[in-house]
Design a protein around this motif. Structure first.
Motif, PDB file in Angstrom:
ATOM      1  N   PHE A  62       0.869  -1.184  -0.042  1.00 13.24           N
ATOM      2  CA  PHE A  62       0.103   0.008   0.129  1.00 13.24           C
ATOM      3  C   PHE A  62       0.880   1.196  -0.182  1.00 13.24           C
ATOM      4  N   GLU A  63       0.227   2.275  -0.210  1.00 11.88           N
ATOM      5  CA  GLU A  63       0.965   3.688  -0.174  1.00 11.88           C
ATOM      6  C   GLU A  63       0.289   4.418   0.881  1.00 11.88           C
ATOM      7  N   TRP A  64       1.022   5.200   1.741  1.00 13.75           N
ATOM      8  CA  TRP A  64       0.387   5.902   2.798  1.00 13.75           C
ATOM      9  C   TRP A  64       0.616   7.292   2.287  1.00 13.75           C
ATOM     10  N   LEU A  65      -0.543   8.068   1.863  1.00 11.06           N
ATOM     11  CA  LEU A  65      -0.418   9.579   1.485  1.00 11.06           C
ATOM     12  C   LEU A  65      -0.859  10.353   2.631  1.00 11.06           C
ATOM     13  N   VAL A  66      -0.067  11.128   3.122  1.00 11.12           N
ATOM     14  CA  VAL A  66      -0.189  11.955   4.227  1.00 11.12           C
ATOM     15  C   VAL A  66      -0.205  13.406   4.051  1.00 11.12           C
ATOM     16  N   TYR A  67      -1.277  14.042   3.972  1.00  9.26           N
ATOM     17  CA  TYR A  67      -1.357  15.725   3.442  1.00  9.26           C
ATOM     18  C   TYR A  67      -1.168  16.682   4.457  1.00  9.26           C
ATOM     19  N   PHE A  68       0.104  17.223   4.273  1.00 10.44           N
ATOM     20  CA  PHE A  68       0.388  18.458   5.223  1.00 10.44           C
ATOM     21  C   PHE A  68       0.258  19.876   4.329  1.00 10.44           C
ATOM     22  N   ASP A  69      -0.012  20.799   5.226  1.00 10.16           N
ATOM     23  CA  ASP A  69      -0.151  22.047   4.752  1.00 10.16           C
ATOM     24  C   ASP A  69       1.205  22.813   4.299  1.00 10.16           C
ATOM     25  N   ILE A  70       1.273  23.538   3.160  1.00  7.25           N
ATOM     26  CA  ILE A  70       2.516  24.105   2.725  1.00  7.25           C
ATOM     27  C   ILE A  70       3.132  25.119   3.983  1.00  7.25           C
ATOM     28  N   THR A  71       2.307  25.486   4.765  1.00  9.78           N
ATOM     29  CA  THR A  71       2.747  26.370   5.925  1.00  9.78           C
ATOM     30  C   THR A  71       3.389  25.440   6.974  1.00  9.78           C
ATOM     31  N   THR A  72       3.513  24.360   6.840  1.00 10.49           N
ATOM     32  CA  THR A  72       4.140  23.545   7.991  1.00 10.49           C
ATOM     33  C   THR A  72       5.593  23.921   8.270  1.00 10.49           C
ATOM     34  N   PRO A  73       5.915  24.598   9.456  1.00  7.27           N
ATOM     35  CA  PRO A  73       7.244  25.029   9.945  1.00  7.27           C
ATOM     36  C   PRO A  73       8.432  23.962   9.799  1.00  7.27           C
ATOM     37  N   GLU A  74       9.526  24.624   9.396  1.00 10.26           N
ATOM     38  CA  GLU A  74      10.692  23.880   9.020  1.00 10.26           C
ATOM     39  C   GLU A  74      11.120  22.687  10.028  1.00 10.26           C
ATOM     40  N   LYS A  75      11.021  23.158  11.208  1.00  6.39           N
ATOM     41  CA  LYS A  75      11.359  21.981  12.057  1.00  6.39           C
ATOM     42  C   LYS A  75      10.532  20.878  11.989  1.00  6.39           C
ATOM     43  N   PHE A  76       9.326  20.743  11.776  1.00  5.85           N
ATOM     44  CA  PHE A  76       8.558  19.500  11.516  1.00  5.85           C
ATOM     45  C   PHE A  76       8.466  19.189  10.162  1.00  5.85           C
ATOM     46  N   LYS A  77       8.963  19.798   9.229  1.00 13.13           N
ATOM     47  CA  LYS A  77       9.033  19.235   7.876  1.00 13.13           C
ATOM     48  C   LYS A  77      10.518  18.123   7.984  1.00 13.13           C
ATOM     49  N   THR A  78      11.350  18.607   8.998  1.00 12.27           N
ATOM     50  CA  THR A  78      12.631  17.814   9.260  1.00 12.27           C
ATOM     51  C   THR A  78      12.132  16.584  10.114  1.00 12.27           C
ATOM     52  N   ILE A  79      11.186  16.744  10.623  1.00 11.68           N
ATOM     53  CA  ILE A  79      10.439  15.382  11.425  1.00 11.68           C
ATOM     54  C   ILE A  79      10.189  14.535  10.184  1.00 11.68           C
ATOM     55  N   ILE A  80       9.272  15.040   9.346  1.00 11.17           N
ATOM     56  CA  ILE A  80       8.502  14.383   8.395  1.00 11.17           C
ATOM     57  C   ILE A  80       9.485  13.875   7.451  1.00 11.17           C
ATOM     58  N   ARG A  81      10.481  14.513   7.035  1.00  7.54           N
ATOM     59  CA  ARG A  81      11.588  13.833   6.322  1.00  7.54           C
ATOM     60  C   ARG A  81      12.447  12.492   6.861  1.00  7.54           C
ATOM     61  N   THR A  82      12.562  12.676   8.335  1.00  5.87           N
ATOM     62  CA  THR A  82      12.966  11.623   9.085  1.00  5.87           C
ATOM     63  C   THR A  82      12.047  10.612   9.099  1.00  5.87           C
ATOM     64  N   LEU A  83      10.976  10.603   9.150  1.00  4.59           N
ATOM     65  CA  LEU A  83       9.847   9.359   8.994  1.00  4.59           C
ATOM     66  C   LEU A  83       9.855   8.964   7.562  1.00  4.59           C
ATOM     67  N   GLN A  84      10.150   9.689   6.607  1.00  3.94           N
ATOM     68  CA  GLN A  84      10.074   9.235   5.430  1.00  3.94           C
ATOM     69  C   GLN A  84      11.130   8.190   5.207  1.00  3.94           C
ATOM     70  N   GLU A  85      12.336   8.387   5.596  1.00  2.00           N
ATOM     71  CA  GLU A  85      13.508   7.566   5.644  1.00  2.00           C
ATOM     72  C   GLU A  85      13.401   6.346   6.089  1.00  2.00           C
ATOM     73  N   LYS A  86      12.281   6.396   7.421  1.00  2.56           N
ATOM     74  CA  LYS A  86      12.116   5.220   8.020  1.00  2.56           C
ATOM     75  C   LYS A  86      11.160   4.123   7.222  1.00  2.56           C
TER      76      LYS A  86
END
Length: 281
Positions: free
Chosen positions: A55-79
């Motif tokens: 399956f593919e998990w599509l998770v929708y975030f707002d473009i205004t998401t602060p950078e510190k949380f985008k870093t968390i998202i990238r870390t999760l993507q690596e996992k």
């Protein structure tokens, strides 16, 4: 044959959603901190632990998401390879973006499932959904039995009976597919092609201090060891729940009342649908 998409909306700006159930502002720094903690500890861990990874998990975030949380998202993507973050400009683009992504899919059939960013899935959720695929042109699959876990202000774990719940899935032919997010989960009561499946507890709603609507409606005694054989969350929270969960014997009256309310809601909804109170499509 089919492509399965699990779809979550996270922090999309919406003019109709500005406060939590305690009238605290949402999408603030504090809200993001708390929500990402819930997402990592419960939702992400449970999805990453699925026995079927087709399956593919599509998770929708707002473009205004602060950078510190985008870093968390990238870390999760690596996992997790099939965790696919998508950034869009507000809630109004949510459905168009889903359709735009899915229309690239060449398979004959589409399965779309939903999960909120603060809830979790049993390890066999994806497997069980796909086991009901049989080239249906249009069929919603509703596992009506699950669990509910309150983590604030005290910890309680109970069973839950809830049809047309936020974990519903839709199987459909890939010809301009509607997707499961085309209507609110509660509005599937108006659809004819819905199968309700009992006695398989594949989901758990998490009740916390920032819920907009949900309250603890659990009932019955739950074996914690057995629960954690089927639900994977963070090690820290598993330990905390095992050590601090209030035994059902100490909230027995609430358990009984919740069970009666759940059974009444379930029975009354089915009666209303059978006699045509809902406008069935």
């Amino acid at each position: 044959m089919f492509k399965h998409f699990l779809i979550t909306r996270f922090n999309l700006r919406n003019p109709d959603w500005t406060t939590s159930k305690k009238n605290k502002s949402v999408l603030t720094e504090e809200w993001h901190e708390n929500r990402f903690e819930l997402f990592r500890d419960f939702c992400f861990e449970s999805v990453a632990a699925q026995t079927n990874t087709n399956f593919e998990w599509l998770v929708y975030f707002d473009i205004t998401t602060p950078e510190k949380f985008k870093t968390i998202i990238r870390t999760l993507q690596e996992k997790m390879d099939n965790f696919i973050p998508i950034f869009i400009d507000g809630m109004s683009l949510f459905l168009p973006s889903i359709k735009s992504y899915i229309e690239k899919c060449p398979e004959d059939y589409i399965i779309t499932s939903r999960i909120d960013n603060d809830d979790c899935l049993g390890i066999n959720y994806i497997k069980e959904i796909q086991s009901h695929f049989d080239k249906q042109d249009f069929l919603a699959v509703d596992f009506i039995d699950g669990y509910t876990l309150q983590i604030h202000p005290s910890i309680k774990l109970g069973k839950r009976l809830d049809q047309y719940n936020p974990f519903i899935s839709l199987i459909e032919k890939n010809i301009n597919p509607r997707t499961v997010w085309s209507i609110r989960h509660s509005h599937w009561k108006r659809e004819k092609q819905v199968v309700q499946i009992k006695d398989k507890r594949l989901w758990a709603s998490i009740i916390h201090q920032e819920n907009k609507v949900n309250e603890f409606e659990g009932y019955g005694e739950v074996d914690l060891s057995r629960f954690f054989q089927n639900f994977v969350i963070s090690t820290a929270w598993e330990k905390k729940i095992k050590e601090n969960a209030i035994p059902q014997s100490k909230w027995k009256l609430q358990s009984t009342l919740n069970f009666m309310d759940s059974l009444w809601d379930y029975t009354f909804r089915n009666i209303k649908k059978a006699v045509g109170v809902y406008k069935i499509k």
